[in-house]
Design a protein around this motif. Structure first.
Motif, PDB file in Angstrom:
ATOM      1  N   ASP A  99      -6.554  22.218 -15.372  1.00  0.00           N
ATOM      2  CA  ASP A  99      -6.276  21.067 -16.558  1.00  0.00           C
ATOM      3  C   ASP A  99      -6.382  19.725 -15.618  1.00  0.00           C
ATOM      4  OD1 ASP A  99      -5.207  19.257 -18.233  1.00  0.00           O
ATOM      5  OD2 ASP A  99      -3.657  20.489 -18.892  1.00  0.00           O
ATOM      6  N   GLN A 100      -7.600  19.205 -16.071  1.00  0.00           N
ATOM      7  CA  GLN A 100      -7.792  17.689 -15.349  1.00  0.00           C
ATOM      8  C   GLN A 100      -6.709  16.817 -15.513  1.00  0.00           C
ATOM      9  OE1 GLN A 100      -9.592  16.568 -13.269  1.00  0.00           O
ATOM     10  NE2 GLN A 100     -11.753  16.331 -13.595  1.00  0.00           N
ATOM     11  N   ALA A 101      -5.982  16.750 -17.011  1.00  0.00           N
ATOM     12  CA  ALA A 101      -5.084  15.796 -17.197  1.00  0.00           C
ATOM     13  C   ALA A 101      -3.504  16.114 -16.498  1.00  0.00           C
ATOM     14  CB  ALA A 101      -5.106  15.618 -18.688  1.00  0.00           C
ATOM     15  N   GLN A 102      -3.462  16.987 -15.730  1.00  0.00           N
ATOM     16  CA  GLN A 102      -2.048  17.513 -15.360  1.00  0.00           C
ATOM     17  C   GLN A 102      -2.166  17.550 -13.850  1.00  0.00           C
ATOM     18  OE1 GLN A 102       0.453  17.476 -17.090  1.00  0.00           O
ATOM     19  NE2 GLN A 102      -0.369  17.417 -18.889  1.00  0.00           N
ATOM     20  N   VAL A 103      -1.349  16.444 -13.223  1.00  0.00           N
ATOM     21  CA  VAL A 103      -1.170  16.586 -11.900  1.00  0.00           C
ATOM     22  C   VAL A 103      -0.801  18.047 -11.260  1.00  0.00           C
ATOM     23  CG1 VAL A 103      -0.034  15.826  -9.767  1.00  0.00           C
ATOM     24  CG2 VAL A 103      -0.640  14.387 -11.514  1.00  0.00           C
ATOM     25  N   TYR A 104       0.109  18.413 -11.856  1.00  0.00           N
ATOM     26  CA  TYR A 104       0.729  19.765 -11.706  1.00  0.00           C
ATOM     27  C   TYR A 104      -0.309  20.801 -11.557  1.00  0.00           C
ATOM     28  CZ  TYR A 104       2.534  24.495 -13.086  1.00  0.00           C
ATOM     29  OH  TYR A 104       2.879  25.881 -12.875  1.00  0.00           O
ATOM     30  N   SER A 105      -1.533  20.969 -12.340  1.00  0.00           N
ATOM     31  CA  SER A 105      -2.550  22.040 -12.303  1.00  0.00           C
ATOM     32  C   SER A 105      -3.482  21.592 -11.418  1.00  0.00           C
ATOM     33  CB  SER A 105      -3.353  21.831 -13.695  1.00  0.00           C
ATOM     34  OG  SER A 105      -4.248  22.703 -13.834  1.00  0.00           O
ATOM     35  N   ILE A 106      -3.603  20.431 -10.917  1.00  0.00           N
ATOM     36  CA  ILE A 106      -4.726  20.222 -10.213  1.00  0.00           C
ATOM     37  C   ILE A 106      -4.170  20.501  -8.554  1.00  0.00           C
ATOM     38  CG2 ILE A 106      -6.092  18.385  -9.036  1.00  0.00           C
ATOM     39  CD1 ILE A 106      -5.997  16.780 -11.597  1.00  0.00           C
ATOM     40  N   GLY A 107      -2.851  20.291  -8.459  1.00  0.00           N
ATOM     41  CA  GLY A 107      -2.276  20.455  -7.047  1.00  0.00           C
ATOM     42  C   GLY A 107      -1.982  22.179  -6.840  1.00  0.00           C
ATOM     43  N   LEU A 108      -1.633  22.784  -7.815  1.00  0.00           N
ATOM     44  CA  LEU A 108      -1.561  24.313  -7.777  1.00  0.00           C
ATOM     45  C   LEU A 108      -2.886  24.838  -7.425  1.00  0.00           C
ATOM     46  CD1 LEU A 108       0.491  26.079  -7.744  1.00  0.00           C
ATOM     47  CD2 LEU A 108       0.572  26.296 -10.175  1.00  0.00           C
ATOM     48  N   ALA A 109      -3.963  24.257  -8.180  1.00  0.00           N
ATOM     49  CA  ALA A 109      -5.404  24.857  -8.049  1.00  0.00           C
ATOM     50  C   ALA A 109      -5.811  24.810  -6.580  1.00  0.00           C
ATOM     51  CB  ALA A 109      -6.400  24.440  -9.031  1.00  0.00           C
ATOM     52  N   LYS A 110      -5.582  23.540  -6.248  1.00  0.00           N
ATOM     53  CA  LYS A 110      -6.178  23.280  -4.932  1.00  0.00           C
ATOM     54  C   LYS A 110      -5.507  24.073  -3.764  1.00  0.00           C
ATOM     55  CE  LYS A 110      -7.056  18.973  -2.053  1.00  0.00           C
ATOM     56  NZ  LYS A 110      -6.161  17.870  -1.785  1.00  0.00           N
ATOM     57  N   ALA A 111      -3.920  24.371  -3.862  1.00  0.00           N
ATOM     58  CA  ALA A 111      -3.242  25.338  -2.994  1.00  0.00           C
ATOM     59  C   ALA A 111      -3.726  26.666  -3.078  1.00  0.00           C
ATOM     60  CB  ALA A 111      -1.980  25.112  -3.213  1.00  0.00           C
ATOM     61  N   PHE A 112      -4.116  27.176  -4.317  1.00  0.00           N
ATOM     62  CA  PHE A 112      -4.436  28.420  -4.558  1.00  0.00           C
ATOM     63  C   PHE A 112      -5.780  28.583  -3.775  1.00  0.00           C
ATOM     64  CE2 PHE A 112      -5.454  32.406  -6.545  1.00  0.00           C
ATOM     65  CZ  PHE A 112      -6.637  32.472  -7.058  1.00  0.00           C
ATOM     66  N   PHE A 151      -7.249  32.712 -12.643  1.00  0.00           N
ATOM     67  CA  PHE A 151      -6.006  32.078 -12.444  1.00  0.00           C
ATOM     68  C   PHE A 151      -5.934  30.592 -13.281  1.00  0.00           C
ATOM     69  CE2 PHE A 151      -2.276  30.612 -10.591  1.00  0.00           C
ATOM     70  CZ  PHE A 151      -2.358  29.439  -9.871  1.00  0.00           C
ATOM     71  N   LEU A 152      -4.906  30.533 -14.032  1.00  0.00           N
ATOM     72  CA  LEU A 152      -4.699  29.356 -14.870  1.00  0.00           C
ATOM     73  C   LEU A 152      -3.458  28.533 -14.598  1.00  0.00           C
ATOM     74  CD1 LEU A 152      -5.464  32.100 -16.909  1.00  0.00           C
ATOM     75  CD2 LEU A 152      -6.389  30.180 -18.145  1.00  0.00           C
ATOM     76  N   PRO A 153      -3.589  27.640 -13.648  1.00  0.00           N
ATOM     77  CA  PRO A 153      -2.396  27.013 -13.308  1.00  0.00           C
ATOM     78  C   PRO A 153      -2.250  25.783 -14.392  1.00  0.00           C
ATOM     79  CG  PRO A 153      -4.131  26.259 -11.933  1.00  0.00           C
ATOM     80  CD  PRO A 153      -4.659  27.239 -12.706  1.00  0.00           C
ATOM     81  N   VAL A 154      -2.088  26.209 -15.611  1.00  0.00           N
ATOM     82  CA  VAL A 154      -1.789  25.197 -16.704  1.00  0.00           C
ATOM     83  C   VAL A 154      -0.540  25.451 -17.243  1.00  0.00           C
ATOM     84  CG1 VAL A 154      -4.182  25.136 -16.993  1.00  0.00           C
ATOM     85  CG2 VAL A 154      -2.856  26.701 -18.436  1.00  0.00           C
ATOM     86  N   TYR A 155      -0.182  24.489 -18.420  1.00  0.00           N
ATOM     87  CA  TYR A 155       1.101  24.659 -19.178  1.00  0.00           C
ATOM     88  C   TYR A 155       0.963  26.092 -20.344  1.00  0.00           C
ATOM     89  CZ  TYR A 155       3.137  20.881 -16.605  1.00  0.00           C
ATOM     90  OH  TYR A 155       3.827  20.202 -15.596  1.00  0.00           O
ATOM     91  N   HIS A 156       2.048  26.182 -20.989  1.00  0.00           N
ATOM     92  CA  HIS A 156       2.032  27.205 -21.813  1.00  0.00           C
ATOM     93  C   HIS A 156       0.993  26.832 -23.094  1.00  0.00           C
ATOM     94  CE1 HIS A 156       5.478  25.154 -23.383  1.00  0.00           C
ATOM     95  NE2 HIS A 156       5.162  25.532 -24.382  1.00  0.00           N
ATOM     96  N   PRO A 157       1.032  25.718 -23.725  1.00  0.00           N
ATOM     97  CA  PRO A 157       0.141  25.558 -24.856  1.00  0.00           C
ATOM     98  C   PRO A 157      -1.193  25.908 -24.429  1.00  0.00           C
ATOM     99  CG  PRO A 157       1.676  23.526 -24.584  1.00  0.00           C
ATOM    100  CD  PRO A 157       1.784  24.432 -23.438  1.00  0.00           C
ATOM    101  N   GLU A 158      -1.744  25.447 -23.303  1.00  0.00           N
ATOM    102  CA  GLU A 158      -3.158  25.579 -22.941  1.00  0.00           C
ATOM    103  C   GLU A 158      -3.330  27.253 -22.665  1.00  0.00           C
ATOM    104  OE1 GLU A 158      -1.408  22.987 -21.656  1.00  0.00           O
ATOM    105  OE2 GLU A 158      -2.358  21.888 -23.336  1.00  0.00           O
ATOM    106  N   ALA A 159      -2.580  27.699 -21.919  1.00  0.00           N
ATOM    107  CA  ALA A 159      -2.699  29.131 -21.621  1.00  0.00           C
ATOM    108  C   ALA A 159      -2.487  30.238 -22.561  1.00  0.00           C
ATOM    109  CB  ALA A 159      -1.547  29.555 -20.498  1.00  0.00           C
ATOM    110  N   SER A 160      -1.678  29.920 -23.874  1.00  0.00           N
ATOM    111  CA  SER A 160      -1.504  31.008 -24.719  1.00  0.00           C
ATOM    112  C   SER A 160      -2.814  30.748 -25.511  1.00  0.00           C
ATOM    113  CB  SER A 160      -0.148  30.653 -25.579  1.00  0.00           C
ATOM    114  OG  SER A 160      -0.319  29.435 -26.072  1.00  0.00           O
ATOM    115  N   MET A 161      -3.329  29.585 -25.816  1.00  0.00           N
ATOM    116  CA  MET A 161      -4.585  29.470 -26.885  1.00  0.00           C
ATOM    117  C   MET A 161      -5.713  30.278 -25.812  1.00  0.00           C
ATOM    118  SD  MET A 161      -3.986  28.158 -29.535  1.00  0.00           S
ATOM    119  CE  MET A 161      -2.398  29.057 -29.608  1.00  0.00           C
TER     120      MET A 161
END
Lengths: 347, 298, 372
Positions: free
Chosen positions: C164-177, C217-227
């Protein structure tokens, strides 16, 4: 000073002197919280009086401030961050070379750069947008704001994406924000009382007649739009240095909405109205915090309703449009009341 | 990419486009008669979805009954908004109307936020919409087909109303020249209410479809859809109902298919609608099918 | 009559004032706006923790002052400033997202007030900051956990990433993974970018389908992951899916329905396996006051920020000495929190374990613990 300003030069100078004294007083005696609120108010005054220029004076409903403020904030930030800061901050991708080139230690140059970038964008936007009249401008500028945000998020090599940029040197203090606010108000008032201002009002009041009278409405609209953009860009730079960080989520439609409610409340077309509106809304937002908490009404405690503040603001906007469309000042300025009514009439 | 996937994406795109189309019709009709961009229109989609959710989950109505509740509820809300917020400003400068519309939009979004919270609610999708159909190696849900078909049917109904009923004549006349119409003894306010009711009802249908396809209902769900639908209406030609539908399909289609070809552009998906808008305004401001309103006055 | 009773009341008040002080702690959380659910969930924990432990060792009462930052940065800065200047708080809890927490920290640093964050996982948060602390693990740790678990324990060698480009959390987690996964020898066969708020993922799903990975691997938040999960199942894409703690909330299962069966994610703790005594206590109190036994991780983390701060305050001679409190926070070792055992280091980061869960029959079920 201000041309066409009713009243003697002495009065104007006194006004400026008082403001400068107030800034000094506040900066040296008040606590951090109050200074922060005053800084916010000063910055929003800059944004509001310039937004008023395109909306209230020229009558073109534009929803662009969040876009131009964003451009100004980012550009000013990129100029102010030195290479060390850039190295460790760019988390996602390495900064592009353009970014590394842009650097200055001077706050004012960075601000001017931010303003210039915003103006450039405004002039580009003027072409498609002012070819069609009226309502389309609103949607296009709204879309422009969205696109700027999307660009900021998707170009991490320039903007560091959604992480944003932090540790911006905090140059902003009341002297800068208040001082620039004074400059902004002076410039805007000068424009309004000049032939350009009169032309802008003509475009607002009756565009067809203005065209018939030989006014180049495209040029006038572009001037208003670009000036507005320049100041909003400078305001953006000030905001970035106040918060010491900048990120895309700060520049959503909500920012534009706040400015809109400020100038509507103050009176579309009145610069002093915009100032009053800013103080009311930004100062009031702090004061109105209590709406978000449980309230005690005649012994019945309402539960905490976070978000009530926003509902109240939107209701205020609608009510003002329905019943008091002129806002507080209407199209007049505060000093109009002190004009020629000398000894005989009382106001 | 192989043709099968391309075809799959095209059908997905048409499905998405239909939802934009439904909302765009409402925008274009209101603009046609009132010259007002009803910023609150996208939020009516949201209200429709919430009403549907409420009907099924709380009132435990069967799906179609809940859908009818959503449609009539939204139509009623549309009429109410017009009477309370827009009617008093009929003679006011257009900028006031626009600002009021923004206020109404914000009000709807935030009051729903206060009432229901920002956490998305799971919309109970009816079984008939979720059946998986497999055609060759393509997989679809039934919803992907139902949505475009219903949209086209509704378009037909609206066109029927506009061109074969006396109210339709009144609506079209009002779009053309509001002053003369009133002189002819037609109650303009009644016609405006009808327009708002129709537009809102369609937005509610759009909302229900949206909730079926993406079963997460939350107060901000109408914002992007509304903006893109307006862009669709302009691209197709504002004032033209068929144009609105066309514009909707174009934008929805582009969103899905371009990302299918260029997944790196994923982050820019939302920008396409606005880029189309600006392009149209640069080269053909009246849109693909539209006619120039400003000129028709003289 | 009246005079006597009011006199009695004033005497009581005065005497209580003389004996114990009231010390204030600030909490900056998004209680309204787009991320309201996270703030509300975390604050639940803080509030309950305050009720469970309302006083310090020396008898002073602790008052938690909550300010809603609406998820907005400007609000965050004024809120933090107000807490420090007008309310005189000794410490601040918050603020959920990494960007807003960074804002709180930059203001608190100047006044030397310690900040304890419940859930801000971005690695850079504590860099070059003296007064930043957190009770959650960092993105780099979480990414490693998933990469190692997927590769070693589950034997999945090819992965596809949805960021998820718009979330810092997502980008950080993806990079580490990505770093750890590739270092183990795994391959990333497809990377898709999405944006929060997106609902339509059909194009992304078909892209991934044709790339044929072992898992997603989807390091995103629940609204996006569930859809995404729904649309994946609808399109017949049936590979294991993994997320970070962004989906650790009951809403995820509500929105995802049957499509999230078998979905795995990392989390901070599992209420079925309370890791400490304090955990058990908290879960009981929670059941008593809300009647629910399902505790969201954020609630546990929120409680832990409170308990950690209070524990540090108790270890200081003067609990209002914020510099001392900050030092003690960083000196915390083997602290038995609600969400697990916490060890803080000099940077203010928490070293703690993660748990892996899987959705079975609509409920998150414990699968494994990964220790640092």
């Amino acid at each position: 000073m201000i041309k066409g300003f009713a009243g003697r030069k002495g009065v104007q100078l006194l006004f400026y002197a008082l403001t400068i004294w107030f800034l000094w007083f506040a900066q040296t005696t008040l606590d951090d919280y109050s200074i922060r609120v005053l800084n916010n108010i000063a910055i929003f005054i800059i944004l509001a009086v310039s937004y008023n220029l395109i909306n209230g004076i020229t009558g073109q409903l534009s929803l662009e401030p969040n876009g131009f403020v964003a451009i100004g904030a980012y550009v000013a930030t990129l100029f102010l961050l030195d290479s060390d800061a850039l190295e460790y901050q760019y988390y996602l991708e390495d900064p592009s070379s353009i970014v590394l080139l842009m650097h200055t230690k001077s706050f004012i140059i960075a601000l001017l750069a931010g303003g210039a970038a915003a103006t450039f964008a405004a002039m580009l936007l003027s072409f498609p947008v002012f070819r069609v009249r009226g309502d389309y401008l609103a949607i296009v500028t709204l879309g422009f704001g969205f696109i700027i945000r999307i660009l900021a998020i998707n170009n991490p090599q320039i903007t560091n994406g959604s992480l944003g940029l932090n540790d911006i040197p905090d140059h902003t203090n009341l002297y800068w924000s208040g001082g620039l606010a004074m400059v902004a108000v002076t410039v805007i008032l000068n424009i309004i009382y000049s032939k350009y201002g009169r032309a802008m009002k003509a475009v607002r009041d009756d565009e067809d007649t203005a065209i018939a009278m030989g006014v180049n409405t495209f040029k006038i609209k572009t001037i208003a739009f670009s000036t507005s953009a320049f100041m909003e860009g400078v305001g953006g730079g000030l905001l970035a240095c106040l918060l010491t960080s900048v990120s895309p989520d700060q520049f959503t439609f909500f920012l534009t909405f706040q400015l809109l409610i400020i100038i509507v409340l103050g009176g579309l077309g009145s610069t002093t109205g915009a100032i009053i509106g800013t103080i009311l809304v930004i100062g009031g937002a702090e004061w109105l915090r209590f709406l978000d908490e449980p309230m005690n009404l005649f012994g019945w405690t309402s539960p905490a309703l976070p978000g009530m503040r926003m509902v109240v603001f939107s209701i205020i906007l609608i009510l003002v449009m329905l019943f008091a469309r002129e806002g507080i000042m209407g199209k007049k300025e505060l000093f109009d009341y002190f004009k020629t009514k000398k000894p005989k009439e009382k106001k | 990419m192989d043709y099968v996937t391309l075809l799959q994406q095209m059908i997905n795109g048409i499905s998405l486009g239909s939802m934009y189309a439904l909302v765009a019709i409402g925008y274009t009709m209101v603009y046609g008669v009132l010259r007002l961009i009803n910023f609150a229109h996208g939020d009516i989609l949201m209200v429709g979805a919430f009403l549907g959710f409420f009907g099924i989950s709380v009132l435990e109505l069967p799906f179609f009954a809940a859908a009818l509740l959503a449609i009539f509820g939204s139509a009623f809300l549309g009429i109410l908004i017009d009477k309370v917020a827009y009617k008093p400003l009929r003679k006011a400068p257009r900028i006031s109307l626009l600002i009021t519309a923004i206020g109404v939009s914000f009000f709807l979004e935030n009051s729903f936020n206060v009432l229901f919270g920002g956490v998305p609610k799971a919309f109970p999708v009816p079984d008939f919409a979720e059946q998986i159909i497999k055609v060759a190696s393509l997989t679809f849900t039934t919803a992907a087909f139902i949505v475009p078909i219903v949209t086209l049917i509704l378009l037909g109904v609206i066109l029927l109303i506009l061109y074969r009923t006396k109210y339709g004549v009144a609506i079209r006349a009002l779009a053309f020249d509001s002053q003369t119409v009133e002189l002819m003894g037609i109650d303009a306010n009644l016609i405006f209410s009808i327009v708002f009711a129709l537009g809102s009802a369609l937005a509610a249908v759009g909302g229900i479809f949206w909730a079926i396809n993406y079963p997460a209902v939350e107060p901000m769900m109408g914002v992007m859809v509304g903006l893109k639908a307006f862009a669709a209406a302009v691209v197709g030609g504002i004032g033209s109902v068929t144009g609105a539908v066309l514009g909707g399909f174009i934008i929805g289609f582009t969103e899905v298919v371009v990302i299918a070809f260029f997944p790196e552009l994923g982050g820019y998906k939302d920008a396409f609608a606005f880029m189309f808008l600006i392009l149209v305004l640069l080269f053909k401001p009246t849109g693909i099918l539209g006619y120039d309103f400003e000129k028709t006055r003289f | 009559m009246k005079k006597a009773s009011s006199l009695a009341v004033s005497i009581a008040l005065l005497s209580s004032l003389a004996v114990a002080k009231e010390i204030k702690i600030g909490a900056v959380m998004p209680m309204s706006g787009a991320i309201a659910s996270y703030g509300q969930t975390a604050y639940e924990g803080v509030k309950l923790a305050n009720e469970m432990q309302p006083t310090l060792k020396n008898g002073d009462t602790i008052k938690v002052i909550l300010v809603d930052n609406k998820g907005d940065k400007v609000e965050t800065s004024t809120a933090t400033s107000r807490l420090i200047n007008s309310e005189g708080v000794v410490g601040i809890l918050g603020a959920l997202t990494s960007t807003n927490t960074a804002q709180v920290i930059s203001i608190a640093e100047k006044s030397k007030i310690p900040v304890v964050a419940p859930a801000a996982t971005n690695d850079q948060l504590t860099t070059k900051k003296e007064f930043a602390n957190r009770v959650c693990f960092m993105d780099s740790f979480q990414g490693e956990v998933v990469a190692n678990y997927a590769f070693n324990d589950l034997g999945l060698k090819n992965a596809s990433l949805v960021i998820d480009q718009a979330q810092v959390y997502s980008i950080g987690l993806a990079k580490a993974f990505e770093q750890t996964f590739k270092a183990n020898g795994g391959k990333i066969v497809k990377k898709i970018t999405v944006s929060s708020g997106d609902k339509d993922y059909k194009a992304a799903v078909s892209q991934i389908k044709s790339a044929n990975p072992d898992f997603i691997f989807l390091p995103v938040y629940h609204p996006e992951a569930s859809m995404f999960a729904r649309q994946a199942k609808q399109a017949g894409l049936d590979v294991p899916m993994f997320s970070g703690d962004g989906v650790s909330t009951p809403t995820f299962v509500e929105l995802g329905g049957s499509a999230v069966e078998g979905y795995m994610f990392t989390d901070f703790f599992d209420p079925e396996f309370p890791p400490t005594e304090k955990s058990k206590e908290f879960i009981n109190e929670y059941k008593k006051s809300t009647g629910k036994s399902d505790i969201a991780s954020f609630t546990a983390l929120g409680a832990d920020t409170y308990f950690l701060l209070v524990d540090a305050m108790n270890r200081c001679e003067d609990p209002t000495d914020s510099v001392c409190v900050n030092k003690e926070i960083k000196a915390t070792r083997n602290f038995e929190g609600v969400s697990g055992v916490l060890n803080l280091n000099e940077k203010g980061d928490a070293i703690r374990s993660a748990v892996i869960k899987e959705i079975k029959d609509g409920k998150p079920v414990y699968k494994a613990t990964v220790n640092p």
